[in-house]
Scaffold this motif. Structure first.
Motif, PDB file in Angstrom:
ATOM      1  N   LEU A  27      -6.297   0.191 -38.197  1.00  0.00           N
ATOM      2  CA  LEU A  27      -4.931   0.437 -38.638  1.00  0.00           C
ATOM      3  C   LEU A  27      -3.997   0.568 -37.450  1.00  0.00           C
TER       4      LEU A  27
ATOM      5  N   LYS B 141      -0.606  -0.065 -54.462  1.00  0.00           N
ATOM      6  CA  LYS B 141      -1.172   0.318 -53.167  1.00  0.00           C
ATOM      7  C   LYS B 141      -2.482  -0.433 -52.959  1.00  0.00           C
TER       8      LYS B 141
ATOM      9  N   LEU C  87      -5.034  -2.801 -44.021  1.00  0.00           N
ATOM     10  CA  LEU C  87      -3.793  -2.498 -44.747  1.00  0.00           C
ATOM     11  C   LEU C  87      -3.542  -1.001 -44.674  1.00  0.00           C
ATOM     12  N   TYR C  88      -2.286  -0.612 -44.622  1.00  0.00           N
ATOM     13  CA  TYR C  88      -1.961   0.809 -44.565  1.00  0.00           C
ATOM     14  C   TYR C  88      -2.159   1.393 -45.970  1.00  0.00           C
ATOM     15  N   PRO C  89      -3.177   2.256 -46.128  1.00  0.00           N
ATOM     16  CA  PRO C  89      -3.590   2.646 -47.480  1.00  0.00           C
ATOM     17  C   PRO C  89      -2.540   3.441 -48.238  1.00  0.00           C
ATOM     18  N   HIS C  90      -1.617   4.089 -47.516  1.00  0.00           N
ATOM     19  CA  HIS C  90      -0.661   4.946 -48.189  1.00  0.00           C
ATOM     20  C   HIS C  90       0.640   4.215 -48.499  1.00  0.00           C
ATOM     21  N   MET C  91       0.696   2.916 -48.182  1.00  0.00           N
ATOM     22  CA  MET C  91       1.935   2.183 -48.417  1.00  0.00           C
ATOM     23  C   MET C  91       1.735   1.155 -49.517  1.00  0.00           C
TER      24      MET C  91
ATOM     25  N   PRO D  19       0.778  10.432 -42.326  1.00  0.00           N
ATOM     26  CA  PRO D  19       0.411  10.258 -43.735  1.00  0.00           C
ATOM     27  C   PRO D  19      -1.093  10.308 -43.976  1.00  0.00           C
ATOM     28  N   LEU D  20      -1.867   9.705 -43.088  1.00  0.00           N
ATOM     29  CA  LEU D  20      -3.304   9.652 -43.339  1.00  0.00           C
ATOM     30  C   LEU D  20      -3.994  10.970 -43.016  1.00  0.00           C
TER      31      LEU D  20
ATOM     32  N   HIS E 259      -3.999  10.558 -52.146  1.00  0.00           N
ATOM     33  CA  HIS E 259      -2.580  10.241 -52.306  1.00  0.00           C
ATOM     34  C   HIS E 259      -2.326   8.768 -52.067  1.00  0.00           C
ATOM     35  N   TYR E 260      -3.395   8.024 -51.917  1.00  0.00           N
ATOM     36  CA  TYR E 260      -3.213   6.588 -51.852  1.00  0.00           C
ATOM     37  C   TYR E 260      -4.319   5.912 -52.609  1.00  0.00           C
TER      38      TYR E 260
ATOM     39  N   ALA F  57      -3.544  -2.910 -36.044  1.00  0.00           N
ATOM     40  CA  ALA F  57      -2.612  -3.680 -36.874  1.00  0.00           C
ATOM     41  C   ALA F  57      -1.190  -3.210 -36.604  1.00  0.00           C
TER      42      ALA F  57
END
Lengths: 311, 293, 397
Positions: A205, C148, C86-90, A227-228, A310-311, A208
């Motif tokens: 991540l 998501k 991929l950004y998991p929270h977006m 966030p993570l 939360h994701y 990227a």
């Protein structure tokens, strides 16, 4: 079989009559294995809790002979008692200083340490050392460090022209000083928790993000790390709150609640009432007030962790 | 959209600039980390420095990181003479060892039963364990104290250990660990005629070694450093574990004999700190175990 | 203009040498595949191009300008990761839009709270959303923009990763095993899509894979790597038809090439199982060589078809594999000190062979590859000047 007699207890728990020997044996073994723990759980947690509840409704004093029911009088007294109010206020103030310092400080350090490769373990040791050290012994050292005339901290302040500060004997600074020592003791622990959280974020991540133009430290932190790290942060926040709320050692050794009650905290009052003045009934009520706060903090955690996906 | 190509042409990125940028960033990071490390380590450094200074230097206003006159022997001798420091340390070892052994003996079978066996009351027990996790020892302290006093057990090693014999945290932790142990192995062992007792201690427990090691460190650190409970049940200095001993010693007299005080602090802090420096990874894992909840 | 030029790139991790001086020139708009077994250094190489790793020596130039001092996003490359990253929270929208947000908004416009003060931000975000929607349309992601990553299938995630790469219209696409997490069917489908995408975008693609089929089917050129260096660079057909070494021959082609042990006899004649062939190699007598024979080059011989220029040996059928349109026949070499061979056969031919039956297999000598004891290709001389061979033979000087 000698087992047959005792097995009736197990099968009484609404087992179908066709229950196999195998299953019966498993139930017995399970009960046997769990029994010591269950007995100890009863003796050291549940029973004391029940006794405590009863005590809190009485005016019992340890060593005394008679005991009367007083209903909720102990609780009413506690909530009206200016000493208790002050100590509760002090405790919350202490929490309010330790939590941001201990959590945000640890987060900052963890983020910075995480990206080091060669120096990482060096910093880990330095920051973690206070966690393993005996706080009471180190409290004595802190006392000396902060000594108004002999301590090097004041030495440095004088040299800087600030003038000396009597950190621990000045009501306005004593609690904050204890809180700083609280942060000192806790920071490494939280840092390690954050480091574990950071390690769980896939490197991909960040790479990227690097390619996507998100390469500044602040951008990386806001886009990915923060966030993570949400669940970890929540956990650290709550454990820090609980730990800070239980502050006792430094108060007992360094200030004994003084000067003029400015560092009296809830647990120290529980200790004084329960084990110094032997106002057992009153102390029991105070203990429940203490427990109520701890349970609220724990509930926050359970609630928050349930929502952690939360994701 | 041309005006959105936005960034006003930044200065071109040259090799020198990018190297400089990296260097400045690195310097900043280390500056922050070092400043923090100084804050964390200062008490330890000052403890060691003071413990080898003569009183005259301790009381002088000037700050020096090294004594002009080495006075370490005298300070440490005073500390060891005036207080049974080694006895405190020994008490700490007995306390931690006793608690840990009982904790493991009780928690491991219970955790195994919760993880792998079906028995009546299993769910109730597990809920109680979870509840127990939220209850700090300060809560049942008073009833336990009264009970121990009635039994005449105050001022004994037993009284110091008793409240900690059951670690709900250990049960919870080991249960999580045991749950991931393959059922097939347990079934195979049963088919081979291994008793359930042996399955727990000879097959499942060894596989949980990392968790047990980490928990042991966690437990030892917690109880070596605990003050609250020993302060309540112990008044006999001979039985005091390190923190309580330190408190007695600081109270007793030395008062402002900071050389001896810091020497005592160094002696009582040393065992755990040295153990930490030796088994760094295990310590960090163990002490942060609570993080896996 | 986005050529990519690598000059003697070297990289070690600790004492392990991962890349040993790689030179590679990639043309503008080319689809180049780096292929090789795991650990051959191909991923490290692509990461060096991206700027995620720093080479110990050598240089990278993109579009003719050195980029070694540039950070990844300054290199005008996009990358698709094996894990998609991929950004998991977006949401999908935010994932695809991130590169644009980063480049079109200033730092303060991206900060929480502070960004609310920016009037321009909203306008920029509208443009970004439009660009994202355009890319999403191309990839059939329109209806997924508010999901998501966790709510997407593997193939959809793959597309989002592609979209995030495409949205900046980079000149170079770097892809690190992008298909390896997909199931077999989707992989075949995505191969076509990627090849078409390449054609449509006209950008330079550098593609890393361990799957030789992907390399063969999509690329303009393939660089086969092993142990930190490029063994062979060329069009897919070149690698297949003229492998420069035994390793390349073994890696490329499925089923794998058949290897037969042979020796160099008198006057350089190559002898297979003691029988001299019409091939000779410029090697000393008695040297061991390996003959590589593609499985489609093998055929069943019936008395009459053996002839000049055809080698033969006897074998015993072990197993038939029915692929529907054709069969793969597995033979043991009766009593020989060699692994078995495989052969491609039409159903009609396969029907004529029974299990455990002993048959004679033959191949056109001109169609076989000769490798010396070190695994290097040797151009054999075919005394008869054989024609019609698959391998365009060069006359040995």
């Amino acid at each position: 079989m000698s087992l047959a007699a005792s097995s009736s207890i197990a099968s009484a728990a609404a087992a179908p009559p066709s229950i196999g020997r195998r299953l019966l044996l498993e139930r017995l073994t399970g009960l046997g294995f769990a029994m010591p723990a269950f007995v100890l759980l009863m003796l050291t947690i549940l029973l004391p809790l029940a006794v405590l509840l009863v005590l809190s409704l009485s005016n019992y004093e340890f060593g005394g002979v008679d005991m009367d029911w007083v209903g909720l009088a102990n609780y009413q007294k506690a909530l009206a008692d200016p000493v208790i109010r002050r100590s509760l206020w002090n405790t919350l103030l202490y929490v309010a200083i330790v939590v941001p310092g201990g959590v945000l400080g640890a987060l900052l350090i963890a983020v910075l340490v995480h990206r080091r490769s060669r120096t990482r373990s060096l910093y880990e040791v330095a920051y973690f050392l206070p966690v393993t050290s005996t706080l009471i012994a180190m409290a004595t050292v802190w006392q000396f460090l902060l000594h108004p005339t002999l301590g090097p901290v004041n030495g440095v302040l004088k040299w800087l022209g600030v003038g000396s500060i009597a950190f621990l004997s000045e009501p306005s600074t004593a609690l904050a000083t204890l809180a700083v020592i609280g942060v000192w003791q806790l920071l490494g622990f939280n840092m390690i928790l954050f480091l574990a959280g950071l390690t769980a974020i896939p490197r991909d991540l960040y790479e990227a993000a690097d390619i996507d133009g998100c390469s500044g430290g602040l951008d990386r932190f806001l886009t990915i790390t923060w966030p993570l790290l949400g669940p970890t942060t929540m956990f650290v926040l709550v454990t820090t709150m609980i730990t800070a709320f239980k502050v006792f050692d430094t108060v007992a050794v360094m200030t004994r609640g003084g000067p003029v009650g400015s560092t009296e905290v809830l647990l120290y009052n529980v200790y004084l009432e329960g084990f110094q003045y032997f106002h057992t009934g009153y102390a029991a009520a105070l203990t429940f007030i203490f427990l109520a706060f701890i349970l609220v903090f724990s509930a926050v955690q359970t609630f928050a962790l349930d929502k952690k996906v939360h994701y | 959209m041309a005006e959105l190509a936005l960034h006003p042409a930044a200065a071109p990125v040259t090799p020198a600039r990018s190297a400089l940028r990296r260097l400045v960033g690195l310097a900043l990071v280390h500056a922050i980390l070092l400043a923090g490390a100084v804050f964390m380590l200062a008490p330890f450094v000052w403890m060691l420095v003071t413990s080898i200074k003569p009183p005259a230097e301790i009381f002088s206003a000037e700050i020096s990181l090294w004594p002009k006159q080495f006075y370490g022997l005298q300070n440490y001798r005073v500390a060891l003479d005036k207080a049974p420091l080694l006895r405190f340390a020994l008490n700490g070892v007995i306390l931690c060892g006793g608690i840990l052994v009982v904790q493991l003996l009780v928690a491991i079978p219970c955790a195994y039963a919760l993880a792998k066996l079906r028995f009546p009351g299993r769910n109730v027990l597990f809920v109680l364990v979870l509840l127990g996790l939220c209850i700090p020892v300060q809560v049942p302290a008073m009833p336990l104290y009264i009970a121990l006093a009635q039994l005449g057990l105050l001022n004994t090693y037993f009284s110091m250990m008793a409240p900690f014999f059951l670690s709900v945290f250990a049960i919870f932790l080991f249960r999580q660990f045991f749950r991931s142990f393959p059922d097939d192995i347990i079934h195979a062992a049963r088919l081979d005629g291994v008793s359930e007792f042996e399955i727990v201690w000879r097959i499942v427990t060894p596989s949980a070694w990392p968790a047990i090691a980490a928990f042991s460190v966690f437990s030892a650190v917690a109880h070596w450093n605990d003050l609250y409970w020993p302060l309540i049940v112990i008044s006999d200095a001979k039985l005091a574990p390190p923190p309580l001993g330190m408190m007695f010693f600081a109270d007793a007299e030395t008062g402002s004999n900071y050389g001896a005080l810091t020497a005592a602090a160094a002696i009582l802090t040393a065992p755990l700190v040295i153990a930490f420096l030796i088994a760094r990874r295990r310590f960090i894992d163990g002490v942060t175990m609570t993080g896996v909840k | 203009m986005a050529t990519v030029a690598l000059s003697s790139i070297a990289k070690s991790f600790g004492s392990t040498r991962v890349l040993g001086g790689v030179d590679l020139d990639i043309a503008d708009g080319e689809f180049l595949t780096l292929v090789g077994p795991s650990g051959c250094g191909k991923s490290t190489l692509i990461r060096i191009i991206a700027g995620l790793e720093h080479q110990d020596a050598g240089g990278v130039a993109i579009g003719g300008a050195p980029v070694d001092h540039l950070r990844p996003h300054e290199r005008r490359v996009a990358m698709v990761f094996q894990s998609y990253a991929l950004y998991p929270h977006m949401t999908v929208r935010a994932n695809i839009g991130l590169p644009l947000t980063m480049s079109r908004l200033r730092l303060w416009q991206r900060l929480p709270l502070l960004r609310l003060l920016s009037a321009q931000r909203r306008r920029v975000m509208r443009y970004i959303d439009a660009d994202v929607a355009a890319v999403a349309g191309q990839l059939q992601l329109d209806h997924l923009l508010d999901r998501k990553p966790a709510q997407l299938s593997g193939g959809q995630r793959q597309r989002v990763a592609l979209g995030r790469a495409m949205v900046r219209s980079p000149e170079v696409f770097l892809m690190d095993e992008p298909l390896s997490n997909l199931d077999a069917k989707l992989r075949v489908h995505m191969r076509t899509e990627l090849a078409e995408l390449h054609k449509r975008l006209g950008a330079t693609f550098i593609y890393v894979t361990h799957d030789q089929v992907e390399a063969m089917t999509m690329s303009d050129r393939v660089a086969m790597m092993d142990a930190g260096s490029i063994l062979q660079l060329g069009a897919p057909s070149e690698l297949y038809e003229r492998p420069a070494s035994l390793k390349v021959a073994q890696f490329i082609g499925s089923p794998a090439i058949n290897l037969l042990p042979a020796t160099v006899g008198s006057s350089g004649r190559i002898e297979l199982f003691g029988r001299p062939l019409a091939l000779s190699a410029p090697l000393a007598q008695g040297q061991a060589v390996t003959l590589g024979v593609r499985c489609e080059a093998l055929s069943l011989l019936h008395g009459d078809s053996a002839g000049p220029g055809r080698a033969w040996f006897s074998a015993r059928l072990r197993r038939k594999e029915n692929l529907g349109s054709e069969y793969i026949l597995h033979f043991d070499l009766a009593g020989r000190d060699a692994a078995g061979v495989t052969m491609r056969a039409s159903p009609a031919v396969a029907a004529g062979v029974n299990e455990a039956a002993e048959v004679t297999l033959g191949f056109d000598e001109a169609a076989c590859h000769v490798f010396d004891a070190d695994g290097a290709r040797v151009e054999p001389r075919s005394p008869g000047g054989a024609t019609g061979s698959v391998v365009p033979l060069r006359a040995w000087p």
